[in-house]
Design a protein around this motif. Structure first.
Motif, PDB file in Angstrom:
ATOM      1  N   VAL A 253       0.845  -1.197   0.000  1.00 16.39           N
ATOM      2  CA  VAL A 253       0.000   0.000   0.000  1.00 16.39           C
ATOM      3  C   VAL A 253       0.883   1.251   0.000  1.00 16.39           C
ATOM      4  CG1 VAL A 253      -1.735   1.301   1.290  1.00 16.39           C
ATOM      5  CG2 VAL A 253      -1.897  -1.191   1.157  1.00 16.39           C
ATOM      6  N   TRP A 254       1.899   1.250   0.841  1.00 19.52           N
ATOM      7  CA  TRP A 254       2.831   2.380   0.915  1.00 19.52           C
ATOM      8  C   TRP A 254       3.818   2.363  -0.247  1.00 19.52           C
ATOM      9  CZ3 TRP A 254       2.873   6.410   4.346  1.00 19.52           C
ATOM     10  CH2 TRP A 254       2.106   6.277   5.525  1.00 19.52           C
ATOM     11  N   VAL A 322      -6.823  -3.691   4.248  1.00 21.56           N
ATOM     12  CA  VAL A 322      -5.607  -3.796   3.453  1.00 21.56           C
ATOM     13  C   VAL A 322      -5.954  -4.014   1.985  1.00 21.56           C
ATOM     14  CG1 VAL A 322      -3.466  -5.081   3.120  1.00 21.56           C
ATOM     15  CG2 VAL A 322      -4.290  -4.627   5.423  1.00 21.56           C
ATOM     16  N   SER A 323      -7.011  -4.773   1.714  1.00 24.98           N
ATOM     17  CA  SER A 323      -7.457  -4.955   0.326  1.00 24.98           C
ATOM     18  C   SER A 323      -7.854  -3.630  -0.296  1.00 24.98           C
ATOM     19  CB  SER A 323      -8.628  -5.946   0.266  1.00 24.98           C
ATOM     20  OG  SER A 323      -8.199  -7.269   0.466  1.00 24.98           O
ATOM     21  N   VAL A 324      -8.538  -2.778   0.464  1.00 29.34           N
ATOM     22  CA  VAL A 324      -8.891  -1.444  -0.035  1.00 29.34           C
ATOM     23  C   VAL A 324      -7.625  -0.681  -0.398  1.00 29.34           C
ATOM     24  CG1 VAL A 324      -9.878   0.803   0.583  1.00 29.34           C
ATOM     25  CG2 VAL A 324     -11.095  -1.299   1.185  1.00 29.34           C
ATOM     26  N   GLY A 325      -6.639  -0.726   0.491  1.00 22.74           N
ATOM     27  CA  GLY A 325      -5.402   0.015   0.260  1.00 22.74           C
ATOM     28  C   GLY A 325      -4.620  -0.488  -0.930  1.00 22.74           C
ATOM     29  N   LYS A 326      -4.462  -1.809  -1.038  1.00 22.38           N
ATOM     30  CA  LYS A 326      -3.690  -2.336  -2.173  1.00 22.38           C
ATOM     31  C   LYS A 326      -4.423  -2.091  -3.480  1.00 22.38           C
ATOM     32  CE  LYS A 326      -1.186  -6.221  -4.113  1.00 22.38           C
ATOM     33  NZ  LYS A 326      -1.712  -6.260  -5.469  1.00 22.38           N
ATOM     34  N   ARG A 331      -3.479   0.425  -8.168  1.00 24.78           N
ATOM     35  CA  ARG A 331      -4.206   0.777  -9.387  1.00 24.78           C
ATOM     36  C   ARG A 331      -3.921   2.222  -9.790  1.00 24.78           C
ATOM     37  NH1 ARG A 331     -10.411  -0.903  -9.389  1.00 24.78           N
ATOM     38  NH2 ARG A 331     -10.574   0.791  -7.869  1.00 24.78           N
ATOM     39  N   GLU A 332      -3.904   3.127  -8.817  1.00 27.06           N
ATOM     40  CA  GLU A 332      -3.641   4.527  -9.130  1.00 27.06           C
ATOM     41  C   GLU A 332      -2.174   4.756  -9.480  1.00 27.06           C
ATOM     42  OE1 GLU A 332      -5.971   6.654  -9.666  1.00 27.06           O
ATOM     43  OE2 GLU A 332      -7.437   5.128  -9.106  1.00 27.06           O
ATOM     44  N   ALA A 333      -1.278   4.028  -8.824  1.00 29.12           N
ATOM     45  CA  ALA A 333       0.148   4.201  -9.117  1.00 29.12           C
ATOM     46  C   ALA A 333       0.465   3.817 -10.552  1.00 29.12           C
ATOM     47  CB  ALA A 333       0.989   3.375  -8.146  1.00 29.12           C
ATOM     48  N   ILE A 334      -0.121   2.731 -11.034  1.00 29.43           N
ATOM     49  CA  ILE A 334       0.180   2.315 -12.408  1.00 29.43           C
ATOM     50  C   ILE A 334      -0.457   3.275 -13.402  1.00 29.43           C
ATOM     51  CG2 ILE A 334      -1.752   0.699 -12.792  1.00 29.43           C
ATOM     52  CD1 ILE A 334       0.351  -1.216 -13.997  1.00 29.43           C
ATOM     53  N   GLU A 369       0.586 -10.789  -4.355  1.00 29.88           N
ATOM     54  CA  GLU A 369      -0.093 -10.578  -3.072  1.00 29.88           C
ATOM     55  C   GLU A 369      -1.586 -10.305  -3.274  1.00 29.88           C
ATOM     56  OE1 GLU A 369       1.871 -11.363  -0.897  1.00 29.88           O
ATOM     57  OE2 GLU A 369       3.863 -10.674  -1.426  1.00 29.88           O
ATOM     58  N   GLY A 370      -2.160 -10.915  -4.290  1.00 27.89           N
ATOM     59  CA  GLY A 370      -3.585 -10.751  -4.567  1.00 27.89           C
ATOM     60  C   GLY A 370      -3.808  -9.816  -5.741  1.00 27.89           C
ATOM     61  N   THR A 371      -4.434 -10.320  -6.790  1.00 27.29           N
ATOM     62  CA  THR A 371      -4.730  -9.489  -7.950  1.00 27.29           C
ATOM     63  C   THR A 371      -5.791  -8.452  -7.593  1.00 27.29           C
ATOM     64  OG1 THR A 371      -6.514 -10.909  -8.745  1.00 27.29           O
ATOM     65  CG2 THR A 371      -4.267 -11.460  -9.464  1.00 27.29           C
ATOM     66  N   SER A 372      -5.913  -7.445  -8.441  1.00 25.33           N
ATOM     67  CA  SER A 372      -6.954  -6.437  -8.215  1.00 25.33           C
ATOM     68  C   SER A 372      -8.333  -7.076  -8.161  1.00 25.33           C
ATOM     69  CB  SER A 372      -6.911  -5.390  -9.338  1.00 25.33           C
ATOM     70  OG  SER A 372      -5.737  -4.622  -9.262  1.00 25.33           O
ATOM     71  N   GLU A 373      -8.559  -8.081  -9.016  1.00 26.24           N
ATOM     72  CA  GLU A 373      -9.867  -8.738  -9.033  1.00 26.24           C
ATOM     73  C   GLU A 373     -10.159  -9.437  -7.708  1.00 26.24           C
ATOM     74  OE1 GLU A 373      -8.397  -8.237 -13.194  1.00 26.24           O
ATOM     75  OE2 GLU A 373      -7.525  -9.003 -11.327  1.00 26.24           O
ATOM     76  N   ILE A 374      -9.162 -10.093  -7.158  1.00 28.58           N
ATOM     77  CA  ILE A 374      -9.357 -10.761  -5.864  1.00 28.58           C
ATOM     78  C   ILE A 374      -9.668  -9.742  -4.775  1.00 28.58           C
ATOM     79  CG2 ILE A 374      -8.155 -12.012  -4.030  1.00 28.58           C
ATOM     80  CD1 ILE A 374      -9.150 -13.823  -6.248  1.00 28.58           C
ATOM     81  N   HIS A 375      -8.970  -8.618  -4.777  1.00 25.28           N
ATOM     82  CA  HIS A 375      -9.235  -7.602  -3.751  1.00 25.28           C
ATOM     83  C   HIS A 375     -10.615  -6.971  -3.940  1.00 25.28           C
ATOM     84  CE1 HIS A 375      -5.461  -7.948  -1.743  1.00 25.28           C
ATOM     85  NE2 HIS A 375      -4.795  -7.785  -2.874  1.00 25.28           N
ATOM     86  N   GLN A 376     -11.048  -6.822  -5.175  1.00 21.82           N
ATOM     87  CA  GLN A 376     -12.413  -6.351  -5.404  1.00 21.82           C
ATOM     88  C   GLN A 376     -13.427  -7.312  -4.777  1.00 21.82           C
ATOM     89  OE1 GLN A 376     -12.042  -6.090  -9.718  1.00 21.82           O
ATOM     90  NE2 GLN A 376     -12.491  -3.881  -9.644  1.00 21.82           N
TER      91      GLN A 376
END
Length: 390
Positions: A253-254, A322-326, A331-334, A369-376
């Motif tokens: 996240v950081w 943590v899922s919200v943060g990652k 997503r925004e960093a890329i 550490e978990g794809t975006s789809e998994i965190h969604q």
């Protein structure tokens, strides 16, 4: 020209950090300037970095397992660890991955679930950077679904026999020890496996287009015999390795925020100096709109990471948080990296600038550490009470 501030200075967000947290941030930033920034583009081109030398340097400064207590670890706050990850990944995602895998996966697993003998045997040396660790959960056919892992552990008298393989394991080609997760008759179990144990083979994964300053490998376990003392006694079930992933995701996240910030700072400097049509491209409205929008995301990402850090220090951080943060920050960093590439134009693909390297690295960070789809799905399950992937 008006006076300027850096992206992180726009809202004076550093004022939200304690003196100690700012000091740690400054120390890590200076370390990256001195040891990484001038060389990392060469490491990236060569697909190889001086991992052991970096580990020794990071260990000397107390960065390895810095948020753990005892056994030679610094016992720093979650926020302090977070700002360290931010400065590490502002230099390179692979460098931050070295620290995250060492401290938040391998060391944390032993610290949280290991016996006192295992802790004494491994943690002090890992904190100093003398031993490099890795974390074997992902398999060639089982990434987002670790519950279906194929690696098996069976009892043979008082020993354990491990058979299977682990894939995409950061640090593995250079590691001294691995925390390996395997399915036993009674459920998922963790094991501390020295990588010189007979039956263990490590193969380096080459031809990567991302995280090229990080060492990645496959671990093959061919009926590896381990004593009972190798088992992590407090790790029972899949919840144990997943809790380690939560630790590592927090650092991401950081860290991803640092990569995005570095791209934005690079793009701003470039836009101020690049002259087109008789004036700097920073004076063009379209360029300014891009810069303003990206700066907003950096500020929001910092506030989100800081909130999660404060919650962690209060013992209130949950996996869903943590899922919200990652999900958000990576997503925004890329997006920021890709947008900054457009500001740099053709120079954006040059190794002389860090933007394309960050963009390529973040493609991996988006997945591991978990794809975006998994965190969604994790977030939505918490909101709806319905788990979509079980």
């Amino acid at each position: 020209m008006n006076s300027t501030v850096s992206p992180s200075g726009l809202l004076q967000l550093d004022a939200l950090l304690s003196d100690e947290e700012r000091q740690i941030q400054d120390v890590v930033r200076k370390l990256m300037d001195a040891t990484v920034r001038s060389e990392v583009h060469h490491w990236y081109e060569q697909g190889r970095a001086p991992i052991r030398e970096l580990a020794n340097e990071f260990g000397r400064l107390g960065l390895l397992g810095m948020h753990l207590h005892g056994y030679g670890c610094a016992g720093a706050s979650a926020v302090a660890y977070g700002v360290a990850c931010m400065e590490l990944e502002a230099a390179d995602s692979g460098v931050r991955s070295l620290v995250s895998v060492q401290g938040s996966l391998a060391m944390y697993a032993i610290w949280r679930f290991g016996s006192e003998e295992q802790k004494q045997r491994w943690l002090p040396g890992m904190a100093r950077g003398e031993f490099i660790g890795c974390f074997g959960l992902t398999e060639p056919d089982h990434g987002s679904d670790p519950a279906s892992m194929s690696t098996r552990a069976r009892k043979d008298g008082s020993d354990w026999i491990l058979h299977g393989s682990k894939m995409w394991i950061t640090n593995a080609p250079l590691a001294d020890v691995a925390v390996i997760w395997a399915r036993a008759d009674e459920g998922v179990r963790g094991f501390v496996v020295p990588l010189d144990t007979p039956g263990v083979t490590v193969r380096e994964i080459k031809q990567k287009m991302s995280l090229r300053a990080s060492s990645t490998g496959e671990i093959v376990l061919d009926d590896v015999r381990l004593p009972q003392e190798a088992q992590l006694p407090e790790a029972t079930g899949l919840k144990a390795p997943l809790s380690c992933l939560t630790e590592a995701r927090y650092g991401i996240v950081w860290g991803s925020l640092g990569a995005g910030r570095d791209c934005l700072e690079t793009a701003i400097r470039y836009a101020q100096e690049r002259i087109q049509f008789g004036k700097p491209i920073a004076s063009f409205q379209l360029t300014q709109a891009k810069i303003a929008d990206m700066a907003l995301e950096v500020q929001k990402g910092f506030l989100l990471a800081l909130h999660l850090g404060r919650m962690a220090d209060q013992g209130k951080l949950t996996p869903e948080m943590v899922s919200v943060g990652k999900l958000n920050n990576v997503r925004e960093a890329i997006k920021i990296a890709r947008e900054c590439r457009t500001i740099l134009g053709a120079n954006g693909i040059s190794g002389e600038y860090p933007v394309m390297r960050h963009a390529n690295n973040l493609e991996s960070v988006l997945t591991y550490e978990g794809t975006s789809e998994i965190h969604q799905l994790v977030i939505a399950a918490k909101l709806t009470g319905i788990q979509a992937f079980s």
